[in-house]
Design a protein around this motif. Structure first.
Motif, PDB file in Angstrom:
ATOM      1  N   ILE A   1       0.841  -1.194   0.000  1.00  0.00           N
ATOM      2  CA  ILE A   1       0.000   0.000   0.000  1.00  0.00           C
ATOM      3  C   ILE A   1       0.879   1.247   0.000  1.00  0.00           C
ATOM      4  O   ILE A   1       0.582   2.213  -0.700  1.00  0.00           O
ATOM      5  N   ASP A   2       1.984   1.192   0.740  1.00  0.00           N
ATOM      6  CA  ASP A   2       2.886   2.352   0.758  1.00  0.00           C
ATOM      7  C   ASP A   2       3.458   2.616  -0.626  1.00  0.00           C
ATOM      8  O   ASP A   2       3.565   3.769  -1.050  1.00  0.00           O
ATOM      9  N   ALA A   3       3.829   1.560  -1.351  1.00  0.00           N
ATOM     10  CA  ALA A   3       4.372   1.740  -2.706  1.00  0.00           C
ATOM     11  C   ALA A   3       3.315   2.332  -3.639  1.00  0.00           C
ATOM     12  O   ALA A   3       3.627   3.168  -4.493  1.00  0.00           O
ATOM     13  N   LEU A   4       2.061   1.916  -3.498  1.00  0.00           N
ATOM     14  CA  LEU A   4       0.983   2.473  -4.310  1.00  0.00           C
ATOM     15  C   LEU A   4       0.750   3.945  -3.978  1.00  0.00           C
ATOM     16  O   LEU A   4       0.515   4.762  -4.870  1.00  0.00           O
ATOM     17  N   ARG A   5       0.832   4.280  -2.699  1.00  0.00           N
ATOM     18  CA  ARG A   5       0.693   5.688  -2.295  1.00  0.00           C
ATOM     19  C   ARG A   5       1.803   6.542  -2.909  1.00  0.00           C
ATOM     20  O   ARG A   5       1.554   7.627  -3.439  1.00  0.00           O
ATOM     21  N   THR A   6       3.035   6.029  -2.842  1.00  0.00           N
ATOM     22  CA  THR A   6       4.177   6.764  -3.382  1.00  0.00           C
ATOM     23  C   THR A   6       4.035   6.938  -4.893  1.00  0.00           C
ATOM     24  O   THR A   6       4.250   8.034  -5.429  1.00  0.00           O
ATOM     25  N   ALA A   7       3.687   5.870  -5.602  1.00  0.00           N
ATOM     26  CA  ALA A   7       3.532   5.950  -7.061  1.00  0.00           C
ATOM     27  C   ALA A   7       2.469   6.972  -7.438  1.00  0.00           C
ATOM     28  O   ALA A   7       2.650   7.763  -8.368  1.00  0.00           O
ATOM     29  N   ARG A   8       1.371   6.981  -6.708  1.00  0.00           N
ATOM     30  CA  ARG A   8       0.285   7.923  -7.016  1.00  0.00           C
ATOM     31  C   ARG A   8       0.728   9.351  -6.717  1.00  0.00           C
ATOM     32  O   ARG A   8       0.501  10.259  -7.519  1.00  0.00           O
ATOM     33  N   ARG A   9       1.386   9.533  -5.584  1.00  0.00           N
ATOM     34  CA  ARG A   9       1.844  10.876  -5.204  1.00  0.00           C
ATOM     35  C   ARG A   9       2.838  11.416  -6.229  1.00  0.00           C
ATOM     36  O   ARG A   9       2.802  12.596  -6.578  1.00  0.00           O
ATOM     37  N   GLU A  10       3.723  10.532  -6.736  1.00  0.00           N
ATOM     38  CA  GLU A  10       4.732  10.951  -7.712  1.00  0.00           C
ATOM     39  C   GLU A  10       4.227  10.844  -9.149  1.00  0.00           C
ATOM     40  O   GLU A  10       4.981  11.075 -10.086  1.00  0.00           O
TER      41      GLU A  10
ATOM     42  N   ARG B   1       3.596   8.338 -10.977  1.00  0.00           N
ATOM     43  CA  ARG B   1       4.317   7.331 -11.752  1.00  0.00           C
ATOM     44  C   ARG B   1       3.378   6.197 -12.125  1.00  0.00           C
ATOM     45  O   ARG B   1       2.578   5.753 -11.298  1.00  0.00           O
ATOM     46  N   PRO B   2       3.457   5.683 -13.355  1.00  0.00           N
ATOM     47  CA  PRO B   2       2.711   4.475 -13.682  1.00  0.00           C
ATOM     48  C   PRO B   2       3.206   3.347 -12.783  1.00  0.00           C
ATOM     49  O   PRO B   2       4.385   3.311 -12.420  1.00  0.00           O
ATOM     50  N   SER B   3       2.326   2.439 -12.426  1.00  0.00           N
ATOM     51  CA  SER B   3       2.759   1.376 -11.524  1.00  0.00           C
ATOM     52  C   SER B   3       2.088   0.051 -11.887  1.00  0.00           C
ATOM     53  O   SER B   3       1.036   0.022 -12.521  1.00  0.00           O
ATOM     54  N   PHE B   4       2.748  -0.998 -11.492  1.00  0.00           N
ATOM     55  CA  PHE B   4       2.221  -2.350 -11.612  1.00  0.00           C
ATOM     56  C   PHE B   4       2.452  -3.001 -10.264  1.00  0.00           C
ATOM     57  O   PHE B   4       3.568  -3.021  -9.755  1.00  0.00           O
TER      58      PHE B   4
ATOM     59  N   ASP C   1     -10.311   4.802 -10.858  1.00  0.00           N
ATOM     60  CA  ASP C   1     -10.647   5.696 -11.972  1.00  0.00           C
ATOM     61  C   ASP C   1      -9.835   5.415 -13.238  1.00  0.00           C
ATOM     62  O   ASP C   1     -10.279   5.741 -14.335  1.00  0.00           O
ATOM     63  N   ASP C   2      -8.633   4.867 -13.084  1.00  0.00           N
ATOM     64  CA  ASP C   2      -7.753   4.761 -14.252  1.00  0.00           C
ATOM     65  C   ASP C   2      -6.901   3.494 -14.285  1.00  0.00           C
ATOM     66  O   ASP C   2      -5.910   3.438 -15.002  1.00  0.00           O
ATOM     67  N   SER C   3      -7.284   2.480 -13.528  1.00  0.00           N
ATOM     68  CA  SER C   3      -6.427   1.304 -13.408  1.00  0.00           C
ATOM     69  C   SER C   3      -7.167   0.011 -13.692  1.00  0.00           C
ATOM     70  O   SER C   3      -8.377  -0.088 -13.503  1.00  0.00           O
ATOM     71  N   LEU C   4      -6.418  -0.969 -14.114  1.00  0.00           N
ATOM     72  CA  LEU C   4      -6.911  -2.332 -14.264  1.00  0.00           C
ATOM     73  C   LEU C   4      -6.677  -3.035 -12.938  1.00  0.00           C
ATOM     74  O   LEU C   4      -5.551  -3.063 -12.436  1.00  0.00           O
ATOM     75  N   ILE C   5      -7.733  -3.566 -12.367  1.00  0.00           N
ATOM     76  CA  ILE C   5      -7.642  -4.306 -11.105  1.00  0.00           C
ATOM     77  C   ILE C   5      -8.122  -5.731 -11.386  1.00  0.00           C
ATOM     78  O   ILE C   5      -9.241  -5.929 -11.875  1.00  0.00           O
ATOM     79  N   LEU C   6      -7.284  -6.713 -11.107  1.00  0.00           N
ATOM     80  CA  LEU C   6      -7.642  -8.119 -11.275  1.00  0.00           C
ATOM     81  C   LEU C   6      -7.474  -8.818  -9.936  1.00  0.00           C
ATOM     82  O   LEU C   6      -6.439  -8.670  -9.281  1.00  0.00           O
TER      83      LEU C   6
END
Length: 184
Positions: free
Chosen positions: A1-10, A12-15, A67-72
């Motif tokens: 969750i922390d990595a997702l928060r950081t990617a969103r804040r910056e 950055r595209p993320s997987f 809003d903008d991601s693929l969630i599987l």
């Protein structure tokens, strides 16, 4: 969750591949309280995973990943919990092993169930399509974005069976009356 928060804040595209291993584990702690019942123990493990998924989904919603991601979300196999006198997942091909949860959420996809067969092998082509990359070739797998018909014949495999390798694939491609080949 922390990595997702950081990617969103910056921005950055993320997987993210998030794997919950809980249902695979035998939990000795508390097993006596459940009377050793495999169904109750498995349900307790699934409840823990469900709580963690809820935590993840609340954060994905807060960070606007929906809003903008693929969630599987998917399972890798089912589990026998006493069916046919068996507990585990390495012997049978019955629905309790082969039917797994598979949930797709993406912008523009209408929520609801599908009656067509989807397999765990369809996940990679779905991610490839979402990423805008060239489609994979040489596989029966296909993107989950592609329409499927309930009557369409497809084959799917779970993770482990007593028949392995070429024989397993040959058996799946032949009519069901070929199953006596197992005894050869």
């Amino acid at each position: 969750i922390d990595a997702l928060r950081t990617a969103r804040r910056e921005r950055r595209p993320s997987f993210a591949w998030i794997h919950y291993y809980e249902p695979h584990q035998t939990q000795e702690r508390g097993a006596a309280a459940l009377g050793g019942n495999p169904q109750l123990r498995y349900d307790a493990l699934l409840e823990r995973v469900d709580r963690q998924l809820g935590r993840l989904f609340r954060e994905l919603e807060r960070l606007r990943y929906f809003d903008d991601s693929l969630i599987l979300v998917f399972g890798d196999h089912g589990e026998a919990l006493g069916e046919l006198g068996y507990v585990g997942h390495h012997v049978y091909l019955n629905h309790f092993i082969a039917d797994i949860p598979l949930i797709l959420r993406a912008p523009g996809v209408t929520p609801g169930p599908t009656l067509g067969l989807a397999t765990i092998g369809d996940i990679a082509p779905t991610i490839v399509e979402w990423a805008g990359a060239r489609p994979l070739s040489g596989s029966d797998a296909r993107s989950l974005f592609a329409p499927s018909e309930p009557s369409e014949e497809r084959y799917g495999l779970s993770e482990a069976f007593p028949v392995r390798g070429r024989l397993l694939f040959d058996l799946l491609r032949d009519p069901i009356d070929s199953l006596p080949a197992l005894s050869r």
